[in-house]
Write an enzyme that holds these catalytic residues in place. Sequence first.
Site, PDB file in Angstrom:
ATOM      1  N   ASP A  89      36.360  26.571 -35.475  1.00  0.00           N
ATOM      2  CA  ASP A  89      37.124  25.611 -36.268  1.00  0.00           C
ATOM      3  C   ASP A  89      38.372  26.315 -36.808  1.00  0.00           C
ATOM      4  O   ASP A  89      38.450  27.545 -36.819  1.00  0.00           O
ATOM      5  CB  ASP A  89      36.231  25.105 -37.409  1.00  0.00           C
ATOM      6  N   ASP A  97      40.775  24.924 -39.925  1.00  0.00           N
ATOM      7  CA  ASP A  97      40.958  24.826 -41.377  1.00  0.00           C
ATOM      8  C   ASP A  97      39.692  25.226 -42.125  1.00  0.00           C
ATOM      9  O   ASP A  97      38.618  24.672 -41.899  1.00  0.00           O
ATOM     10  CB  ASP A  97      41.357  23.403 -41.759  1.00  0.00           C
ATOM     11  N   ASP A 102      33.171  25.640 -41.410  1.00  0.00           N
ATOM     12  CA  ASP A 102      33.008  25.690 -42.864  1.00  0.00           C
ATOM     13  C   ASP A 102      32.573  24.365 -43.470  1.00  0.00           C
ATOM     14  O   ASP A 102      32.005  24.337 -44.557  1.00  0.00           O
ATOM     15  CB  ASP A 102      34.319  26.119 -43.525  1.00  0.00           C
TER      16      ASP A 102
END
Length: 212
Positions: free
Chosen positions: A10, A12, A162
């Site tokens: 990922d 961001d 996250d």
Amino acid sequence: MLTGRALLLDMDGTLVDSHAVVERCWSRWAREKGLDPAAVLAVAHGRQGHATMAELLPDRPVEINLAENRELLAQETADTDGIVSVAGAPAFLAALDGAPHALVTSADVPLSTARMGAAGLPLPTVRVTAEDVRASKPDPEGFLRGAALLGVDPADCIVFEDSEAGIAAGKAAGMRVVGVGPGAARFAPDAQVDDLTAVTVTVDDEGIHLTL
């Protein structure tokens, strides 16, 4: 130690700390719609913008959500103030040079290019963006596409994420998931690190080995 054949990353919150920009743009959108910015930000992370809008304003036509999403993407792409790399990200990506890995992000091509550049990070050769999928995370489509592009079985892929939506997407794809950031542990990843300084990467003929 975790060992896999490919890593799916990922952007961001995992490689790039874009919290300041996301908060500015989505808080502005929330206030325009008479919504609580904190409640909007709690939903927005990890998803494509139109998916967030559909969840928050379910009665709106999808065409409006898509149009406003395009506007938001343009705002976010132009705003790079405060963007930095997540701690350890430069060394982590350098260690993966030549090993199978891909960026799998809910951002589109311009936004992912702008943010990785602003953070001083190299773009992986293989990238799955919003343009490449029909369904946003937590749907596993993006991660499955990343595995297919790399020619690696999903079970041999390790995801770094996250957000709740991203971790759910990785698990739905049948992949092992490393949660990045103190808050990631809440979403039941297979392993968790506070940042990428806690990850040591070694690559050999057996695959990619991660010491956490």
